[in-house]
Structures are given as C-alpha cells and as structure tokens.
Design a protein around this motif. Sequence first.
Motif, short mmCIF file in Angstrom:
data_model
loop_
_atom_site.label_atom_id
_atom_site.label_comp_id
_atom_site.label_asym_id
_atom_site.label_seq_id
_atom_site.Cartn_x
_atom_site.Cartn_y
_atom_site.Cartn_z
N MET C 128 39.71 39.47 51.79
CA MET C 128 38.66 40.20 51.07
C MET C 128 38.84 40.03 49.56
N ARG C 129 37.73 39.81 48.86
CA ARG C 129 37.78 39.67 47.39
C ARG C 129 37.65 41.06 46.77
N VAL C 130 38.51 41.34 45.81
CA VAL C 130 38.53 42.68 45.20
C VAL C 130 38.66 42.57 43.68
N GLU C 131 38.27 43.65 43.00
CA GLU C 131 38.39 43.68 41.54
C GLU C 131 38.99 45.03 41.11
N ALA C 132 39.57 45.00 39.93
CA ALA C 132 40.22 46.21 39.43
C ALA C 132 39.18 47.21 38.95
N VAL C 133 39.44 48.48 39.20
CA VAL C 133 38.65 49.56 38.60
C VAL C 133 39.58 50.24 37.61
#
Lengths: 385, 348, 167
Positions: C128-133
């Motif tokens: 899964m591709r994820v990004e920082a919050v």
Amino acid sequence: MAETCAVVGIGQTKYSATRGDVSIPGLLREAASRALEDAGCGWTDIDAVVIGKAPDMFEGVVMPELYLADALGAVGKPMMRVHTAGSVGGSTALVAASLVQAGIHRRVLTVAFEKQSESEAMWALSRPLPFAPPTLAGAGGYFAPLIRAYIRRSNAPDHVGIMVGVKDRENALRNPYAHLHIEDISFEMVAESAMLWDPIRYLETCPSSDGACAMVVADEAAGDRSPHPPAWIHGTAMRSEPTMFAGRDAVNPRAGRDCVADLYRQGGITDPRRQIDMAEIYVPFSWYEPMWMENLGFAADGEGWKMTDDGSTSFQGDLPINPSGGVLSSNPIGASGMIRFAEAALQVRGQAGEHQVDGARLALGHAYGGGSQFFAMWLVGAEKP
Amino acid sequence: MRDVAVVSFAQLPNVRSEDKRNEVEMLMPVISEAIEGSGIPRKEIGFTVSGSCDYLVGAPFSFVTGLDAVGAWPPIQESHVEMDGAWALYEAWVRLQHGDLDSALVYSFGKSSLGPLRDIMVLQLDPYCVAPLWPDSISVAALQARAWLESGHEESEMAEVAARSRRDAKANPMAQLSEERDPATLLEEPYLVSPLRRHDCPPLSDGAAAMILAAGDLAREVCERPAWISGLDHRIEAHGLGVRDLTTSPSTALAGRHAGGTDVEVAELHAPFTHQEPILREALELGPQVTVNPSGGALAANAMMVAGLTRIGEAARRIIDGSATRSLGHATSGPCLQQNLVCVMEAR
Amino acid sequence: MSDTDTVEPVRSIRAPARLEYRFTAGAAQSRFLRHLVEGKILAQRCPQCGKVYVSPRGACAADGVATREEVEVADRGTVTTFCVVNVKFAQQVLTIPYVSATILLDGADIGLMHLIQEVEADQVHMGMRVEAVWSPPEERGPTLESIRYFRPTGEPDAAYESYREYV
C-alpha cells in the motif's frame, strides 16, 4: 582443537507464571541442585559458574551474578554473567562449554533463569523510546510484521501457525516441567483465541514464566565417569548481525544460516533432515517453527510450513520439533534458550521421560534473540564425536 | 595454554558528560582505532565480545545498538557479558584457546552521566533485604573504608593515594581528573560520606574502550612487542557485606596467585576508592618497587564497565611501548571489591 | 515442632524503584529530529555501500562506518509489512486496534516504523502507498511524533518485487 566435552547433569525447575514459593536464589538453586544430583557431583566439584538471563530490568537486580554468588556456591571461583538478548540461554551454555573446550576447567555449572513475576517484562520490552511514536507493543509487535512477510513469501496457509500452537501444547502435556498444561487444547481453541498482533493469535504466543535451567558441562574424563549417560557436544556455534541495515533479510537471517552451517560442518552433517533425530528450537510465536525449518536447512526456502502441515515436526514425525512443548509452553525468557539446549541433551541421554523421542541419538539445540539477529546453537549426541 | 597477546588498545578521553554522541557514535572511532592499530583487517577478526550494563543507559538490550559500531556483516561470532569489559576480555581469551580463531575484538562502553549512578548501583545489592533500604554506592564504599581504617590505617594514606593518582593523571590525556594537590590540604576538606572525602571517590565518567587480542604467530606478525598474557584469572566472593572481611580482598589474592602475578614492574589496579588501592596492593603482594596506576587509575577516570578493561589496556600499553617487560592489569566488580580479575602480561 | 512450620511464609514485598535518565540522541539523530520540525525527513548515505538510512543513526551497521552525507527522502512510501495491534498493555496511549507498519520511504533503503491511520485496520496491506500526515508547524517538535501518522495516498499498490528485499 577444542577439547571434547559433554553435558553430564541437567536440572530444571517447574515453570509457572509465578513461583512465589521461592526467592530468585531459591529458584536458581532448585535447578542447580537437580543438575548436580544428576551429574553425581557436589558443589565443591564445580570449578566455575556461568549464569545468563535477559535484561536486568526483568527482575530489577543489576548484574545479579554478584548477589547470586553465594547461592550458586561460586565463592572463591570464577563466575560470569552472559547477556545476548533472547539467545542468552544458549549463549550462556556455549560460554560454559567454551571454558571446558579451552581446557581451563573440568566441570562448569551453568544456570539461566528469569523470574518475570518479580517485575513487569512487558513494560521493560515496550518502554517508550524518546522522540518516537509509541508504535511497538512488546515483542509481538516486532515479530508480527516479519511473520506476515514470511506468509507472503511462502504462500503458507493460515492454519500452519495454529497447528504449531496445538502441537507444542500437546507436547507440553508429556513434560511435567512445562508451564502450560492445557488439557483440552484443540485446533478450534487456538484458532478462536484473540488476534493480539495480527497475524499472531493469543494461543500462538509464548507465556510469561518464572523458571531456571541448569547444566553441568564436563571434560571428557568426567564425562566418561558420569553416573548417567552424557550428551557429548559435537558442535557449538554463535553468530550475530546488526538489527537494522539496508537490505537485511530479517525473515530468514543470514546469521542463522551461517551459524547452522558452521555447526553442521563441525558435526559432519551433510543431510540434516536425515542425520539429525530431533531438535529443540526457539519458537516464541508459532510461525517461527516453519521459518526456522528453512533457516536451519531442514526445508528448502518457502517449504518449511509443509513440514508442520504434513506432521513431520510432530512428536510422531520424522523430525520431532520441541517435544518438550517448547517456548510456546514455557518461557522464562533468559532460560528459554538454555532449556532448548538442555532438552536436546536430555533426548540423546535417553532421559526425556514421557516426551522421549525413540532412538534420538543426535539432536540440535537452538536459540535466537534480538531482532532475529543473535543465534546460538549446539549439536549433541549419544556417541562421542 | 595457547599464547595470546594484547596487540592494540584504544580508549576515548574520559569526560563528565558525552552529551553530543550516543553510544554508537562513541564506539565507532574507538573500535576503528583499535582495529587499525592492530593492522588486522576488520573482516578477518575471528571473535567479538563486549561488556556493558543496561541499567546505566536505562534501557534493555543497550549492547544491541553497540553492535552497529562493529560492522557485523557478514555475520560475526559475537558475545556479550553484562560485566566490565575485562570479563569480555576473559571470554575472548578463553575462546582463542580453542585454537580455531586467531584474533578477537573486545570492547566496552559506559556513560555514568545518563542516570543517578549512586542509586543505580544500589540495585546490585540483595533485592529483598538490602536494596529496599537504598544504601547508595558511596555509603557502601564508606563502610569498607571505615573497616579498613579501624584495622590500623590512617586517612592520610588515603589522601596520599588520591594526590598521587591525580598527579600521575596529568601525564594521561585520557584522564578526566588531574591536579597537583598536597595530601595534607586534602585532609582539610569536609567529608562527603564519612570517612570518605570527595577526593577519595572516583569521578563520574563517560567512556569507551576497545582492544584487539591476537594469538601466536599472528600476534608476532602484527605487533613488534605484543603484551603476551601469561596469566588471567578471576574470582568472586560472598555478596553480603556482613559475611566478608572488608579489610582484605581474598578473591584478588586468589586470582593473583592463579594468574602468577609476581615480579611485575607496573600494576594498574581498578580501585575506584582510595582505600581500595592498599587493600589490593596487599592482596597482590605488590612491593614498593612496583609502579601502581601510572595512568591515574579509576580515581582519575571511572567510566563504568570500561575502567577495568582500561586498566588491562594501560598495563598492556606499557609492554607494547617498551617501558615495561612485565605488567599486571586488575579489574573489579560489585560492592566493596566483591569480584576481581587479574591479567598478567609480559614481553617475550 | 518449631514455629517455622506454622508461620505464614512471606511471598512478596514491594520494593519500588525510581530512576530518572537523560537520553543522548547523538549527532546524526539530532539533525534528523531538528529537520522534522521543518517538515523534512533527513537521511544519511553510507560511503561504502551507498545505502540510504532513515532514521539515520550515524553509522552503517553493516559496514561499521560513519555516515556523514545527508540526503532528504520523500514523506511518502510503501508499506512493506505491518501488524495490527490488538493487545492492551500498561502505559499504552493508542486505542486498539491500531496498525504499526514498516514503511519504505521513496529514496530510502531501509524501512521506518510508524502508524497507519485514516483507513480501517483490515484494509491495510503490503504494498500500500502511504504519505505522512504532519502535525501543524507550530505543534511540531524534534520528535518523530511530528508525523502524526501515515495514510493511504490512493496510488496503485507497489509491486511486491519492488520492496520484497526491504522487509
């Protein structure tokens, strides 16, 4: 080359969640006295004492060899304390053996222990690190992602982990020292137990135990004279690699593969599945059985789970794994590795009682620790090497 | 026994607080210096063993990150003792006796600046009957000092040890505490914990040390004057202070006899408190001709888990640099010199 | 018989200990933590093997050499593996279940452990591709908690082969 040596005495305590009936020294003495009795020797016959345990924070005693010197009859003798994370019980046995292999001592007493009930091990393992989010929740939080990766790599079916959980608890019913005696253990019971660290279920994890294990390691002459059959040491090996580096395979670590290759070379093992009769390996979470089957060369990469699935690793199988019930049934952390080494020795001495594997002549004892990065192993046999 | 020698030793300068570098950042340069000093390629070193203490860091498995400084790849044969590095040296020496490996890296690290050391050391004591009373480490040492004084000694002897150690430390760039003081004026200072004054106690130090051992021909090949280990032994005593005669050190005497600790020119004694030096001298039967603690000893720099290994390193250095032909390094552990190790080295 | 046979045994005592420690982040980690305040993720490259380490610890553990060259890596990446934590323990601040994942940030050669949120735990998966919050700038400090968590980007999953060596 190293001197020939043997295990001539083994002692274990009853493992349980809380051994409130004994102090820390009382716990160690229970195991040590039994080992001396088994070896047919007294405290004065011991030349040196080597103890091992996991972090001091588990009991809150700093460098406990100092406090334990009296109880273990070490006054006036050399005494050491080994700490190599989860593999420590194995490493401790190796340091004790090393003293005899080096020709320095004739008989060494080695004891590994943990009295987790005297502190909060889960706290000690999950202490929040400064500057980091509180992601981890005990050892399971570290190992669950690795297990998930193994399942993905090998396409192993979900029931394999459950099978190990059942098998080791069934084995434990034949071992009076085991912590967990779950009389009605069943596939359904494990399958329906809570998912703690997905994919690890509650009954696929090890308990938290109090306990100690002791051995007397002796030189060849003392081995020849021992009142009970000795377990001759055919090989000893340890390997370490760093916890984290780019490209590290933490699922099937090279340190483990290198370690066992060294061991097999020393023992003249070319076909481990056929030549080795049984193994006691460090399986704190059920899936580590198939994972270590591959790492130890008993199965090809991606095939370890088939050995569990087809019953090869069961008590009646062709390579019984953890007939004692293993770490899944008793886990005094610092002692868990030594128990594996001692149970392997018990088997080749023919002294394993109800969980004796028929015809066990050559056995492997295995321990690992840290982030699957520290390995300690030995190969013991009924015959002299 | 197989001939094994110290061929290289390195240490960090001891400081009150290494607050810029973590343990790995401290170990990397010192391990590299020891390895480079030995001339043995890093990847050819046969065995690695370290000594450290989790409670100094306040975290379990603190030795695990220490391993990052070694370059343990491909995987290495490695072990760890939760003891002073001197016992790691012992494990390495034993391992080299097997004959299949020819060299070993020994290292240790300790930062006393991170936690309350006087209280941490309390947790070494009997956890049921003594530790709950929280007798701190200086008070425990003071009990021994009192017993020793009552056995027929003077506080001036302690001040002499303090003055000489700190004076000698002026020639040691690795020392933390060095000064020129008149023993008589030291005695005018107030007590810290009677009968100990501040000068009778070791400094709080952060430090790290690393050593390379080599066997037989390899040692001769890589080092002009290897410090050959002619004897190495360690012994422990009973734990309870009440069951020991604190004015003597029978375990040191025993280890010294087994290690053959006679006829040495230099002795580096791990005596963190002034009164412990004469106790150790007597146990080892060191005459006035023996130079004791030319480095300044633990009274000048006392990084926990490191100071014992450093004594052996300092004693070895004097063989390697040609200033001595036979020397002794000593390490201690536990309250009031409970456990002691003696390493005798010589030029050949 | 003596009294020792009848006296109730003492089975435990409470011996509380409180020890306070200071923590040394070290040079490399301090620079990494300071950059988090700026919303940047700083990594270090090993001079020998060329691998990019995040969070940097000042050393390449495989080579045992100091890592000095600094490089910035993306605040998005791929979940290489993860675990769903359902276990309660003392001092836990997160509500269960929560997902703790190993995230291979784009440009890095080693995974970073962090939380995955804004998605049901049973929807998280490998690749899964994820990004920082990030926390708002005024709430950030020199801690990895300046990234509150990672969330799915909605990009297509990364191919297994692209990350299998980083598990």
